[in-house]
Structure formats: structure tokens, C-alpha cells
Design a protein around this motif. Structure first.
Motif, PDB file in Angstrom:
ATOM      1  N   VAL A  73      33.472 139.571 -50.575  1.00  0.00           N
ATOM      2  CA  VAL A  73      34.790 139.973 -50.371  1.00  0.00           C
ATOM      3  C   VAL A  73      35.894 139.043 -50.405  1.00  0.00           C
ATOM      4  N   ILE A  74      35.415 137.964 -49.768  1.00  0.00           N
ATOM      5  CA  ILE A  74      36.601 136.671 -49.965  1.00  0.00           C
ATOM      6  C   ILE A  74      36.987 136.413 -51.571  1.00  0.00           C
ATOM      7  N   LEU A  75      35.771 136.177 -52.290  1.00  0.00           N
ATOM      8  CA  LEU A  75      36.320 136.165 -53.481  1.00  0.00           C
ATOM      9  C   LEU A  75      37.171 137.156 -54.177  1.00  0.00           C
ATOM     10  N   ILE A  76      36.969 138.345 -54.035  1.00  0.00           N
ATOM     11  CA  ILE A  76      37.512 139.796 -54.598  1.00  0.00           C
ATOM     12  C   ILE A  76      39.048 139.414 -53.885  1.00  0.00           C
ATOM     13  N   PHE A  77      39.289 139.189 -52.546  1.00  0.00           N
ATOM     14  CA  PHE A  77      40.657 138.872 -52.174  1.00  0.00           C
ATOM     15  C   PHE A  77      41.472 137.813 -52.669  1.00  0.00           C
ATOM     16  N   ALA A  78      40.699 136.693 -52.896  1.00  0.00           N
ATOM     17  CA  ALA A  78      41.354 135.589 -53.834  1.00  0.00           C
ATOM     18  C   ALA A  78      41.891 136.146 -55.081  1.00  0.00           C
ATOM     19  N   ALA A  79      40.828 136.994 -55.896  1.00  0.00           N
ATOM     20  CA  ALA A  79      41.221 137.543 -57.124  1.00  0.00           C
ATOM     21  C   ALA A  79      42.525 138.442 -56.879  1.00  0.00           C
ATOM     22  N   MET A  80      42.495 139.292 -55.865  1.00  0.00           N
ATOM     23  CA  MET A  80      43.549 140.062 -55.629  1.00  0.00           C
ATOM     24  C   MET A  80      44.866 139.720 -55.496  1.00  0.00           C
ATOM     25  N   ILE A  81      44.701 138.252 -54.666  1.00  0.00           N
ATOM     26  CA  ILE A  81      46.155 137.453 -54.749  1.00  0.00           C
ATOM     27  C   ILE A  81      46.511 136.985 -55.986  1.00  0.00           C
ATOM     28  N   VAL A  82      45.756 136.581 -56.714  1.00  0.00           N
ATOM     29  CA  VAL A  82      46.183 136.226 -58.383  1.00  0.00           C
ATOM     30  C   VAL A  82      46.460 137.542 -59.203  1.00  0.00           C
ATOM     31  N   VAL A  83      45.945 138.748 -58.883  1.00  0.00           N
ATOM     32  CA  VAL A  83      46.305 139.880 -59.725  1.00  0.00           C
ATOM     33  C   VAL A  83      47.685 140.247 -59.211  1.00  0.00           C
ATOM     34  N   GLY A  84      47.890 140.328 -57.818  1.00  0.00           N
ATOM     35  CA  GLY A  84      49.233 140.593 -57.282  1.00  0.00           C
ATOM     36  C   GLY A  84      50.249 139.675 -57.965  1.00  0.00           C
ATOM     37  N   LEU A  85      50.007 138.468 -57.993  1.00  0.00           N
ATOM     38  CA  LEU A  85      50.989 137.366 -58.435  1.00  0.00           C
ATOM     39  C   LEU A  85      51.246 137.782 -59.941  1.00  0.00           C
ATOM     40  N   ALA A  86      50.102 137.994 -60.845  1.00  0.00           N
ATOM     41  CA  ALA A  86      50.278 138.201 -62.241  1.00  0.00           C
ATOM     42  C   ALA A  86      51.115 139.501 -62.523  1.00  0.00           C
ATOM     43  N   THR A  87      50.996 140.446 -61.566  1.00  0.00           N
ATOM     44  CA  THR A  87      51.621 141.726 -61.779  1.00  0.00           C
ATOM     45  C   THR A  87      52.922 141.923 -60.994  1.00  0.00           C
ATOM     46  N   LEU A  88      53.402 140.821 -60.622  1.00  0.00           N
ATOM     47  CA  LEU A  88      54.671 140.752 -59.857  1.00  0.00           C
ATOM     48  C   LEU A  88      54.649 141.856 -58.609  1.00  0.00           C
ATOM     49  N   THR A  89      53.584 141.592 -57.847  1.00  0.00           N
ATOM     50  CA  THR A  89      53.249 142.365 -56.685  1.00  0.00           C
ATOM     51  C   THR A  89      52.763 143.716 -56.852  1.00  0.00           C
ATOM     52  N   LEU A  90      52.795 144.351 -57.963  1.00  0.00           N
ATOM     53  CA  LEU A  90      52.433 145.608 -58.219  1.00  0.00           C
ATOM     54  C   LEU A  90      50.963 146.092 -57.758  1.00  0.00           C
ATOM     55  N   ALA A  91      50.056 144.973 -57.798  1.00  0.00           N
ATOM     56  CA  ALA A  91      48.855 145.311 -57.475  1.00  0.00           C
ATOM     57  C   ALA A  91      48.926 145.216 -55.605  1.00  0.00           C
TER      58      ALA A  91
END
Length: 151
Positions: A37-55
Motif C-alpha cells: 500500500v505504501i509503494l502504491i501510494f508513492a506511485a500514485m504521487i508520481v502518477v499525480g505529478l505526471a498527469t498534472l494532478t488529474l490522477a
């Protein structure tokens, strides 16, 4: 009238004859889940930044997608998520073999469905805690089990 009984045969380690394969599995699965869950949360932060907060605006949809990709890819390549590898456990199918890519995707899909609803999640937790092989609901449906990684 003939009574037909279907029995699922399994070549997973027998919990009565080889308990070492199942020692500590419930606690290890819980700790592995926390790491994942911690690793998925960290990936979500990266995905959020990469999608300009869309994620972040569509968090539940992206969480399911990232979780599915992470879990199915890691289980498909090593029969364990990174958290499971850290805890030295591994998923095995009913024949006792490591899971392949398609088995990993089906297992992950069933896990995500169970995790999305209260009752299946509670049943899964109870069956991991109390079952002889400590199998979750997806494990029971597929005949898989998490075991201590053989040396």
C-alpha cells in the motif's frame, strides 16, 4: 441415484505434514500488504505529478489501475509482490507452481473486487487468520496459497 462429489486436488504443501510453509503467514501477509500500500501510494504521487494532478482528482480510478498493474506485474514475474518478497512469502497455484502472468491478473482482479466490498474483505481476513492454509477468498476460489518461500 448416484451422489457425485467433486474434490479439488492440490499439490500445495500439506499444513499438517509441512507446517513450516505456513508458519507466520497471516502476520507476514499483513506486513506485506502494508508495504505494498505504501509503494502504491508513492506511485500514485508520481502518477499525480505526471498527469498534472488529474490522477489525484480521479483518485479511486487511478488507485485501482495502479494497484492492478503493480500487483499483477510483480506477482506475474516472481509470484509475489515486493512486500511479499520482503516478507519472504510467495503465492503458489494448486499444482504448487509459481503463478504465471494470467494467473496473477486473475488473482489480482479477484483481490481488488474483494477489497472493494466490506463483507468479502472481512471474510478474506477471517479466512487468512483462521484457515489451515491461511488463504484469502481469491486464494480459495483459485486454489492458490501464500507460503513461506522454499529455500
Amino acid at each position: 441415484m448416484t451422489l457425485m462429489i467433486l474434490a479439488m486436488t492440490s499439490t500445495l504443501p500439506d499444513p499438517d505434514r509441512q507446517p513450516v510453509f505456513y508458519d507466520g503467514i497471516p502476520a507476514k501477509r499483513l506486513l506485506a500488504w502494508v508495504v505494498d500500500v505504501i509503494l502504491i501510494f508513492a506511485a500514485m504521487i508520481v502518477v499525480g505529478l505526471a498527469t498534472l494532478t488529474l490522477a489525484w482528482w480521479l483518485w479511486p480510478l487511478f488507485w485501482v489501475a495502479v494497484s492492478f498493474l503493480y500487483r499483477s506485474l510483480t506477482i506475474g514475474t516472481g509470484s509475489a509482490t515486493l512486500g511479499m518478497r520482503l516478507m519472504n512469502i510467495q503465492l503458489r497455484n494448486a499444482e504448487g507452481h509459481v503463478l504465471n502472468g494470467s494467473e496473477a491478473m486473475v488473482h489480482t482482479g479477484l483481490y481488488l473486487i474483494c477489497a472493494s466490498f466490506f463483507l468479502p474483505q472481512i471474510l478474506s481476513i477471517a479466512s487468512i487468520a483462521l484457515g489451515q492454509r491461511h488463504q484469502s477468498v481469491p486464494d480459495l476460489l483459485l486454489g492458490t496459497a501464500a507460503i513461506n518461500r522454499p529455500r
